[in-house]
Every structure is written in structure tokens, then in C-alpha cells.
Design an enzyme around this catalytic site. Structure first.
Site, PDB file in Angstrom:
ATOM      1  N   HIS A 261     -10.885  -2.459  12.051  1.00  0.00           N
ATOM      2  CA  HIS A 261      -9.744  -3.279  11.722  1.00  0.00           C
ATOM      3  C   HIS A 261      -9.537  -4.385  12.633  1.00  0.00           C
ATOM      4  O   HIS A 261      -8.534  -4.223  13.481  1.00  0.00           O
ATOM      5  CB  HIS A 261      -8.338  -2.256  11.396  1.00  0.00           C
ATOM      6  CG  HIS A 261      -7.317  -2.984  10.619  1.00  0.00           C
ATOM      7  ND1 HIS A 261      -6.041  -2.311  10.891  1.00  0.00           N
ATOM      8  CD2 HIS A 261      -7.143  -3.849   9.921  1.00  0.00           C
ATOM      9  CE1 HIS A 261      -5.371  -2.718   9.975  1.00  0.00           C
ATOM     10  NE2 HIS A 261      -5.935  -4.124   9.359  1.00  0.00           N
TER      11      HIS A 261
ATOM     12  N   TYR B 166      -1.487  -3.620  -6.913  1.00  0.00           N
ATOM     13  CA  TYR B 166      -1.469  -4.480  -5.677  1.00  0.00           C
ATOM     14  C   TYR B 166      -2.243  -4.173  -4.307  1.00  0.00           C
ATOM     15  O   TYR B 166      -2.547  -3.263  -4.030  1.00  0.00           O
ATOM     16  CB  TYR B 166       0.169  -3.985  -5.108  1.00  0.00           C
ATOM     17  CG  TYR B 166       0.697  -5.433  -4.418  1.00  0.00           C
ATOM     18  CD1 TYR B 166       0.883  -6.562  -4.887  1.00  0.00           C
ATOM     19  CD2 TYR B 166       1.020  -5.300  -2.909  1.00  0.00           C
ATOM     20  CE1 TYR B 166       1.145  -7.542  -4.000  1.00  0.00           C
ATOM     21  CE2 TYR B 166       1.494  -6.228  -2.330  1.00  0.00           C
ATOM     22  CZ  TYR B 166       1.614  -7.272  -2.643  1.00  0.00           C
ATOM     23  OH  TYR B 166       2.063  -8.393  -1.816  1.00  0.00           O
ATOM     24  N   GLY B 167      -2.754  -5.294  -3.899  1.00  0.00           N
ATOM     25  CA  GLY B 167      -3.253  -5.430  -2.563  1.00  0.00           C
ATOM     26  C   GLY B 167      -4.053  -4.307  -2.346  1.00  0.00           C
ATOM     27  O   GLY B 167      -4.971  -4.009  -3.000  1.00  0.00           O
ATOM     28  N   GLY B 168      -4.104  -3.448  -1.176  1.00  0.00           N
ATOM     29  CA  GLY B 168      -4.861  -2.711  -0.800  1.00  0.00           C
ATOM     30  C   GLY B 168      -5.095  -1.291  -1.726  1.00  0.00           C
ATOM     31  O   GLY B 168      -5.954  -0.858  -1.587  1.00  0.00           O
TER      32      GLY B 168
ATOM     33  N   THR C  53      -3.355 -12.615  12.045  1.00  0.00           N
ATOM     34  CA  THR C  53      -3.886 -13.691  11.327  1.00  0.00           C
ATOM     35  C   THR C  53      -3.526 -14.983  12.319  1.00  0.00           C
ATOM     36  O   THR C  53      -4.248 -16.196  12.315  1.00  0.00           O
ATOM     37  CB  THR C  53      -3.361 -13.820  10.015  1.00  0.00           C
ATOM     38  OG1 THR C  53      -3.561 -12.628   9.417  1.00  0.00           O
ATOM     39  CG2 THR C  53      -3.754 -14.899   9.313  1.00  0.00           C
ATOM     40  N   ASN C  54      -2.278 -14.768  12.810  1.00  0.00           N
ATOM     41  CA  ASN C  54      -2.045 -15.988  13.838  1.00  0.00           C
ATOM     42  C   ASN C  54      -3.145 -16.132  14.883  1.00  0.00           C
ATOM     43  O   ASN C  54      -3.351 -17.383  15.246  1.00  0.00           O
ATOM     44  CB  ASN C  54      -0.497 -15.617  14.288  1.00  0.00           C
ATOM     45  CG  ASN C  54       0.463 -15.738  13.279  1.00  0.00           C
ATOM     46  OD1 ASN C  54       0.136 -16.048  12.181  1.00  0.00           O
ATOM     47  ND2 ASN C  54       1.697 -15.362  13.462  1.00  0.00           N
TER      48      ASN C  54
ATOM     49  N   ARG D 289       0.837  -1.296  -0.004  1.00  0.00           N
ATOM     50  CA  ARG D 289      -0.047   0.141  -0.034  1.00  0.00           C
ATOM     51  C   ARG D 289       0.929   1.241  -0.012  1.00  0.00           C
ATOM     52  O   ARG D 289       1.860   1.248   0.538  1.00  0.00           O
ATOM     53  CB  ARG D 289      -0.893   0.017   1.175  1.00  0.00           C
ATOM     54  CG  ARG D 289      -2.190  -0.898   1.080  1.00  0.00           C
ATOM     55  CD  ARG D 289      -3.106  -0.621   2.393  1.00  0.00           C
ATOM     56  NE  ARG D 289      -2.370  -1.052   3.379  1.00  0.00           N
ATOM     57  CZ  ARG D 289      -2.101  -0.425   4.605  1.00  0.00           C
ATOM     58  NH1 ARG D 289      -2.210   1.002   4.233  1.00  0.00           N
ATOM     59  NH2 ARG D 289      -1.383  -0.806   5.467  1.00  0.00           N
TER      60      ARG D 289
ATOM     61  N   ASN E 136      -1.155 -17.670  24.078  1.00  0.00           N
ATOM     62  CA  ASN E 136      -2.017 -16.438  24.397  1.00  0.00           C
ATOM     63  C   ASN E 136      -3.186 -16.795  24.827  1.00  0.00           C
ATOM     64  O   ASN E 136      -4.134 -16.210  25.352  1.00  0.00           O
ATOM     65  CB  ASN E 136      -1.860 -15.567  22.899  1.00  0.00           C
ATOM     66  CG  ASN E 136      -0.712 -15.018  22.668  1.00  0.00           C
ATOM     67  OD1 ASN E 136       0.050 -14.803  23.614  1.00  0.00           O
ATOM     68  ND2 ASN E 136      -0.467 -14.511  21.438  1.00  0.00           N
TER      69      ASN E 136
ATOM     70  N   ARG F 146       2.584 -11.964  -0.256  1.00  0.00           N
ATOM     71  CA  ARG F 146       1.097 -12.216   0.390  1.00  0.00           C
ATOM     72  C   ARG F 146       0.576 -13.651  -0.391  1.00  0.00           C
ATOM     73  O   ARG F 146       0.799 -13.966  -1.345  1.00  0.00           O
ATOM     74  CB  ARG F 146       0.308 -11.098  -0.149  1.00  0.00           C
ATOM     75  CG  ARG F 146       0.771  -9.772   0.373  1.00  0.00           C
ATOM     76  CD  ARG F 146      -0.160  -9.658   1.973  1.00  0.00           C
ATOM     77  NE  ARG F 146       0.344  -8.501   2.519  1.00  0.00           N
ATOM     78  CZ  ARG F 146      -0.069  -7.897   3.523  1.00  0.00           C
ATOM     79  NH1 ARG F 146      -1.311  -8.545   3.937  1.00  0.00           N
ATOM     80  NH2 ARG F 146       0.256  -6.662   4.218  1.00  0.00           N
TER      81      ARG F 146
ATOM     82  N   ARG G 106       2.877  -3.365  19.957  1.00  0.00           N
ATOM     83  CA  ARG G 106       4.148  -4.012  20.555  1.00  0.00           C
ATOM     84  C   ARG G 106       4.815  -3.248  21.559  1.00  0.00           C
ATOM     85  O   ARG G 106       5.265  -2.077  20.919  1.00  0.00           O
ATOM     86  CB  ARG G 106       5.043  -4.199  19.109  1.00  0.00           C
ATOM     87  CG  ARG G 106       5.067  -5.343  18.376  1.00  0.00           C
ATOM     88  CD  ARG G 106       5.703  -5.272  17.042  1.00  0.00           C
ATOM     89  NE  ARG G 106       5.604  -6.388  16.373  1.00  0.00           N
ATOM     90  CZ  ARG G 106       6.389  -7.692  16.614  1.00  0.00           C
ATOM     91  NH1 ARG G 106       7.369  -7.692  17.463  1.00  0.00           N
ATOM     92  NH2 ARG G 106       6.136  -8.880  15.503  1.00  0.00           N
TER      93      ARG G 106
ATOM     94  N   LYS H 205      -9.339  -2.710   2.087  1.00  0.00           N
ATOM     95  CA  LYS H 205      -9.039  -1.344   2.885  1.00  0.00           C
ATOM     96  C   LYS H 205      -9.781   0.035   2.562  1.00  0.00           C
ATOM     97  O   LYS H 205     -10.336   0.670   3.316  1.00  0.00           O
ATOM     98  CB  LYS H 205      -7.758  -0.918   3.231  1.00  0.00           C
ATOM     99  CG  LYS H 205      -6.685  -2.224   3.268  1.00  0.00           C
ATOM    100  CD  LYS H 205      -6.973  -2.520   4.963  1.00  0.00           C
ATOM    101  CE  LYS H 205      -5.563  -3.813   5.165  1.00  0.00           C
ATOM    102  NZ  LYS H 205      -5.894  -4.144   6.613  1.00  0.00           N
TER     103      LYS H 205
ATOM    104  N   ASP I 143      -9.176  -9.821   9.479  1.00  0.00           N
ATOM    105  CA  ASP I 143      -8.851  -8.632   9.193  1.00  0.00           C
ATOM    106  C   ASP I 143      -9.652  -7.312   9.569  1.00  0.00           C
ATOM    107  O   ASP I 143      -9.308  -6.285   9.899  1.00  0.00           O
ATOM    108  CB  ASP I 143      -8.276  -8.273   7.969  1.00  0.00           C
ATOM    109  CG  ASP I 143      -7.288  -7.118   7.589  1.00  0.00           C
ATOM    110  OD1 ASP I 143      -6.370  -6.739   8.329  1.00  0.00           O
ATOM    111  OD2 ASP I 143      -7.601  -6.712   6.591  1.00  0.00           O
TER     112      ASP I 143
ATOM    113  N   SER J 193      -0.414  -3.413  11.974  1.00  0.00           N
ATOM    114  CA  SER J 193       0.045  -4.424  11.071  1.00  0.00           C
ATOM    115  C   SER J 193       1.266  -5.131  11.755  1.00  0.00           C
ATOM    116  O   SER J 193       1.915  -4.578  12.705  1.00  0.00           O
ATOM    117  CB  SER J 193       0.729  -3.948   9.840  1.00  0.00           C
ATOM    118  OG  SER J 193      -0.425  -3.325   9.217  1.00  0.00           O
ATOM    119  N   ALA J 194       1.651  -6.224  11.454  1.00  0.00           N
ATOM    120  CA  ALA J 194       2.812  -7.041  11.946  1.00  0.00           C
ATOM    121  C   ALA J 194       2.618  -7.297  13.688  1.00  0.00           C
ATOM    122  O   ALA J 194       3.721  -7.659  14.210  1.00  0.00           O
ATOM    123  CB  ALA J 194       3.982  -6.433  11.681  1.00  0.00           C
ATOM    124  N   CYS J 195       1.498  -7.520  14.000  1.00  0.00           N
ATOM    125  CA  CYS J 195       1.456  -7.776  15.681  1.00  0.00           C
ATOM    126  C   CYS J 195       0.694  -9.296  15.402  1.00  0.00           C
ATOM    127  O   CYS J 195       0.392  -9.411  16.736  1.00  0.00           O
ATOM    128  CB  CYS J 195       0.506  -6.672  16.124  1.00  0.00           C
ATOM    129  SG  CYS J 195       1.760  -5.577  16.531  1.00  0.00           S
TER     130      CYS J 195
HETATM  131  O1  SAT Z   1      -2.303  -4.279   1.138  1.00  0.00           O
HETATM  132  S1  SAT Z   1      -3.460  -4.482   1.960  1.00  0.00           S
HETATM  133  O2  SAT Z   1      -4.152  -3.222   2.424  1.00  0.00           O
HETATM  134  O3  SAT Z   1      -4.537  -5.418   1.475  1.00  0.00           O
HETATM  135  C1  SAT Z   1      -2.707  -5.325   3.327  1.00  0.00           C
HETATM  136  C2  SAT Z   1      -2.061  -4.405   4.388  1.00  0.00           C
HETATM  137  O4  SAT Z   1      -1.121  -3.484   3.991  1.00  0.00           O
HETATM  138  O5  SAT Z   1      -2.481  -4.422   5.482  1.00  0.00           O
HETATM  139 MN    MN Z   2      -4.902  -5.211   8.023  1.00  0.00          MN
END
Ligand code: SAT
Ligand code: MN
Length: 599
Positions: A241, A212-214, A268-269, A71, A510, A380, A411, A221, A288, A263-265
Site C-alpha cells: 500500500h 462503491y470504491g474498494g 496522493t499529495n 469501504r 517535505n 472521490r 500521524r 484493494k 496508492d 489513509s488520510a496522511c
Molecule cells: O475505496 S477504496 O478502497 O478504493 C479507497 C480507500 O478506502 O482507501
Molecule cells: Mn489507499
């Protein structure tokens, strides 16, 4: 279906207007069929965009242009009527001015290409919480991904013909083809031409120059968060979100939890977690985005408006997220910017086994032990949610699932304990509004500086963030039955000790925190009131078997008053940026926190 079959004058004239401006070779109205998906994938294989994988059924690897991998927040705009309506956290441009720019960019931009019109639903088509959209795009990659990520279905056209509302989404890769000009594997426009624009008042999204993506899958998004947050404000619901998970106790009792993390926390896990606690079960509703409305039972009900996962591949493994691996291993998936093994599979950093050789995401040979990354860090997978082995049976329930608890977090190596329960809704909104992660030493600002990301919505709120906080307060104040509002918790899986080691094992453990949250929502679970909120009573989490030292348990389960007092000025400065639009209740919460810490 042809353009002439569409009855809704609003829909028909909108498509006609864009086709006149973009001058594609042809217009195709998509139907969402498997044949259509396959045709797009075949087209992409012929164009050199997709490579069919030998090792995963019906799956493809895709490499984007090196300039089009994520993004682009600095090229993302909220074009509300006034700058003030967009607030201090969004790029703003006057709508009239942006429309002139976009008109120039879109003129003739689909020459030599097909214009696809994608009818899609965010959420199960029959859900009262779902919303419809149409995306115009000249990218078959977008069509294929939208098939997985949303519910593409031409039955939506009849609903719009009958008067249903829809969000207008327009996308072009911004790479027209002159007569006989050969295409490139990943057409896109240079960064200064990329524009991801939102018109909140008219519920429109117009995106140029990125595939790409978002930036390009506009249901995600752009619609489900930026435009939907405005719809939610206007209509009295929440577009967030957040992941949604189903938690089942050994006694078979069920609670649903929604969680917002930047992001990155590990959203999905967490959504697909395998609990490290006998008898407890986690199942997935979404990873998400959550859309929530009060149901007839007075409870807040959530749907996952998406139909698939667009997950970060690197770091995903049988150890970190076995259910994500099982989801993609079933096939029917698209892998963007992953590496390719020589036997026709995908590879990324952090996977369980590293091949001796592969081809990296930029199509260069790669050897095990190389310092260069084989997959792009933002590589992705796009995979159907229905394939997830732990997808909950309620995931497509049109009524949504009743939420018992919200989790917020970031974090934080210091100061913030493992889990903290808000005193009430208003205090919970304060916790969401002050969500933050520490910046690493590499980031501008340096180590210890906090990056605030309220409700994990910083890049995704389509209007003034101060008004967004006020909306959360209003939702609480207008709840049909305040006693049925979700309880709010703040969690931190990332606390470190003085040796710089993570003190919490995370992942499946967790579940121990989820268990306490579950018990608190049942009116059980022991807690102690502190200056920052309610913390688990000693032994309430049952950590004895984890082998965490007493000193480290102290870090996880007690209030570091000096640490909190030291970060208060940053929290204050963060809230002050919202000026007169910061709700008084939040200023009051800040003052009360300071008073409690100093008491
Ligand atoms: O590219 S997306 O917006 O779908 C995923 C992200 O950046 O969180
Ligand atoms: Mn997201």
C-alpha cells in the site's frame, strides 16, 4: 466478442457458472474501448446515476446511496482454509460456509440487469510484474471506473486462452429487478447483506451488495493488495500500500522512493508534490499501490499496478495538491459524492473557492456558510493517471522503476521525530511493523492511544500479519545483493508543540526531508546515530529559512527518550497479538530498542 469466442475452458466455464447463478438478461464481454466507456456513461445518465458536467470535458458527477459511501471493513472477509491463516487482524469465515451464504445471495441477483465481464490488467500488459484479472459485474458504474483505474483490454482473453493465469473477481450490487420494476439511481443491498470476500487459496474475490470504491472496483484493494499480498508471499515479491515517486536533484540525478502511510496522511499529495526547494523535482509513478520484484540488476523494481487515481476529493485544492486539481480539470473523470455547483461543476470542502449555492451530495440545496458538509468526507475523483501533469515518463515502464528508499509514517503529535533512518533492513521492518497514528479524542480509546497500522496494510493484508512481517524479513534476507536493498526511513509530518500547533509546514517543504533521504541513499547526507535510528545531523536539513523556533526544531530533530519509553508498552502489546507467528527478529528489535532507550 461473445462467450462462445473464448477458448480457455477455465475462463469460459467460470463465466457460464456465474451467469447461470445470477440470471442476468444478457452477458457482455467488455473490450475496453472508448465507445464502451461512453455507452456506460450514457446508460448511467439515463438511469439518473450520472450527471454530465458542463464545466469539465467528458466528466460526470455521481451520487451514491447514503448507505454506500465507503469501504466496509466489518463486512470484509478473508476466507482462507484456516482461521489461523487469516490471522488476528482479519475477519475470517470458513470458505465452504461463505460459499453457501454467497450462493444464496447471488441466486438470481442480476435479474433485469446486464452482466459485464471485464478483462483487465493490473500493470502494463507486457510487464513481468503485471497480473491479469476478470471482473464480472452488473454495475455500469464499475465498468466505467475500471476503465480508468485499470487497463481494460480484450487482448487479455487471448493470453488467458494461451494459458495465462487470472484472478477471478465477481461483483453484484445485489439489487435484482423484477419484470417492469423501475431501477433506482444507486442500486445496492442493505449493510447486513454486503459481503466483500476473498478466497486467497483459489485467488478469488466475490463481492455483494455495494457499488462503491474498494468494495466494487475489485482490481484495487481486493486484488492489488489482499489477493496480491498472498501471491507475493508465495512467489517472493512485495504487494504494498505505497505511493511511488520519482525524485530528481538539481544535478539531474534520479532516485525513486516508495512510501506507505495510513489513509488520510497525504499519500496522493506527496506523490504529486511541488517541492519548495529550487531545482528539485517530484514526479508521480503511483499514489496508492506498489508491486515490487527484484530485477536482473539486483535492485527492487516497482510498478504502479493501477491506471488512474481514486483520490479523496475534500481537502484537495490548488494549495494542497495543484497537480491533482490539474489532473481532474482536464476532464475524463468521475466524481462520486461531491457537491454540484449551479453552473455544472463539482465542489467539495477545502476547494479554493466556495460557491454561494450548490446542491450537496445528497441532492439537497446547500448555501455557503452552512454547517452541513456539501460533499461527503469520503467523496472521490476517479481520474486517468496519464493526465497528471507530473506523471513520470517511466510510469508505464514494464521493467518498473528501481526503488532507493522506503518511507513509513503515521500521524503523531508527540514523540516521533520528523525523520529517522533505520539502521538496516531488519530494523526497517520493525519500523514498518510498528507504524501507528494517534487516535483523536473522538475515537474510541481516546487521545494518546495509538492505532497501529503495520505497513499501512492493516485492512489490506490477505493473510496472517505475523507471516507478512516474516515475508518482509525473507525478502531482505534473499536479496540478490543486500547492498542494493532500499534504505528504510520513518517520517512524521504531524508533530505538534505544547501550544498544539503543527511545527512542520509540510506539503512542498517535505521536499527538504526527501532531499536528505536522497543524499543518504547516495552515501552523503550527515546523520547522527541515536537510540531509535539515524537522525539528520544539526543543519543537515537546512531549515534556517523556514522560521521554525529552536524549541520546535528540537521537537523535530531529537529523540524524546521518556516519550518513547512511555509508548513501549503499547508497541509491545501490539506485537504480542501475533503470538508465536511474530518473527523472533522483531521481538529482538523491540528488546534492543528498549535497551538503547534505557542506556
Ligand atoms: O475505496 S477504496 O478502497 O478504493 C479507497 C480507500 O478506502 O482507501
Ligand atoms: Mn489507499
Amino acid at each position: 466478442m461473445q462467450l462462445t469466442d473464448i477458448k480457455s475452458p477455465a475462463l469460459k466455464s467460470w463465466i457460464q457458472q456465474w451467469s447461470d447463478l445470477c440470471t442476468p438478461d444478457q452477458v457482455v464481454i467488455c473490450d475496453g474501448s472508448k465507445a464502451e466507456y461512453d455507452a456506460c456513461c450514457n446508460l448511467l445518465v439515463k438511469a439518473g446515476t450520472f450527471i454530465k458536467l458542463d464545466k469539465k470535458p467528458n466528466s460526470y458527477a455521481c451520487r451514491t446511496d447514503v448507505s454506500d459511501v465507503a469501504r466496509v471493513e466489518e463486512r470484509t472477509f478473508i476466507c482462507s482454509e484456516t482461521k489461523d491463516a487469516a490471522g488476528p487482524t482479519n475477519n475470517w469465515c470458513a470458505p465452504a460456509e461463505m460459499r453457501v451464504t454467497l450462493n444464496g445471495l447471488f441466486k438470481g441477483c442480476m435479474a433485469g440487469r446486464t452482466m459485464f465481464v471485464i478483462p483487465f490488467s493490473m500493470g502494463p500488459v507486457e510487464s513481468p510484474i503485471a497480473k491479469f484479472g476478470f471482473e464480472i459485474t452488473d454495475s455500469p458504474y464499475v465498468v466505467a471506473n475500471m476503465h480508468i483505474m485499470t487497463r481494460v483490454n480484450d487482448s487479455i482473453i487471448a493470453k488467458v486462452d494461451a494459458g495465462a493465469e487470472f484472478v477471478k473477481c465477481v461483483h453484484s450490487v445485489g439489487y435484482p429487478l423484477a419484470a417492469n420494476q423501475p431501477d433506482v439511481p444507486w442500486p445496492c443491498a442493505p449493510i447486513d447483506k454486503k459481503h466483500i470476500t476473498h478466497f486467497p487459496e483459489t485467488r478469488e474475490i466475490i463481492s455483494f451488495g455495494s457499488g462503491y470504491g474498494g468494495n466494487a472496483l475489485l482490481g484495487k484493494k481486493c486484488f492489488a493488495l489482499r489477493i496480491a499480498s498472498v501471491q507475493a508471499r508465495d512467489e517472493g515479491w512485495l504487494a504494498e500500500h505505497m505511493l511511488i515517486l520519482k525524485l530528481t536533484s538539481p544535478q539531474g540525478e534520479v532516485k525513486f522512493v516508495a512510501a506507505a502511510f495510513p489513509s488520510a496522511c497525504g499519500k496522493t499529495n506527496l506523490a504529486m508534490m511541488e517541492p519548495n526547494l529550487p531545482g528539485w523535482k517530484v514526479e508521480t509513478i503511483g499514489d496508492d499501490i506498489a508491486w515490487m520484484k527484484f530485477g536482473p540488476d539486483g535492485r527492487l523494481h516497482a510498478i504502479n499496478p493501477e491506471n488512474g487515481f481514486f483520490g479523496v476529493a475534500p481537502g484537495t485544492s490548488m494549495k494542497s495538491n495543484p497537480n491533482a486539481m490539474r489532473t481532474v480539470n482536464q476532464g475524463n473523470s468521475i466524481f462520486s459524492n461531491c457537491a454540484l455547483t449551479l453552473d455544472g461543476d463539482v465542489y467539495w470542502e477545502g476547494m479554493d473557492q466556495t460557491p454561494e449555492n450548490c446542491v450537496d451530495w445528497q441532492r439537497r440545496p446547500w448555501k455557503k456558510g452552512s454547517t452541513a458538509k456539501a460533499a461527503h468526507p469520503n467523496a472521490r475523483f476517479t481520474a486517468p493517471a496519464a493526465q497528471c501533469p507530473v506523471i513520470a515518463k517511466e510510469w508505464e515502464d514494464p521493467a518498473g522503476v528501481p526503488i532507493s528508499a522506503f518511507l513509513f509514517g503515521g500521524r503523531r503529535a508527540n514523540v516521533v521525530p520528523l525523520v529517522n533512518e533505520a539502521q538496516d533492513w531488519e530494523h526497517g521492518v520493525f519500523l514498518g511493523a510498528t507504524m501507528a497514528s494517534e487516535m483523536t479524542a473522538a475515537a474510541i480509546g481516546g487521545a494518546g492511544q495509538l492505532r497501529f497500522d503495520p505497513f499501512a496494510m492493516l485492512p489490506f493484508c490477505g493473510y496472517h500479519m505475523g507471516d507478512y512481517f516474516a515475508h518482509w524479513l525473507t525478502v531482505g534476507a534473499n536479496a540478490p545483493d543486500p547492498s542494493k536493498l532500499p534504505k528504510i526511513f520513518y517520517v512524521n509530518w504531524f508533530r505538534k508543540n505544547e501550544a498544539g500547533k503543527f511545527v512542520w509546514p509540510g506539503f512542498g517543504d517535505n521536499a527538504r526531508v526527501l532531499k536528505w533521504i536522497f543524499e543518504r541513499c547516495s552515501g552523503k547526507g550527515q546523520a547522527v546515530a541515536t537510540a531509535i535510528g539515524n537522525l539528520p545531523a544539526p543543519d543537515a536539513l537546512g531549515l534556517a529559512d523556514l522560521g521554525i523556533t529552536a524549541a520546535d526544531q528540537q521537537l523535530l530533530l531529537t529523540v524524546d527518550k521518556d516519550g518513547w519509553l512511555a509508548v513501549l508498552p503499547q508497541i509491545k502489546a501490539h506485537l504480542e497479538q501475533f503470538g508465536s507467528r511474530l518473527p523472533k527478529a522483531l521481538a529482538k528489535q523491540l528488546a534492543a530498542l528498549e535497551a538503547r532507550l534505557k542506556a
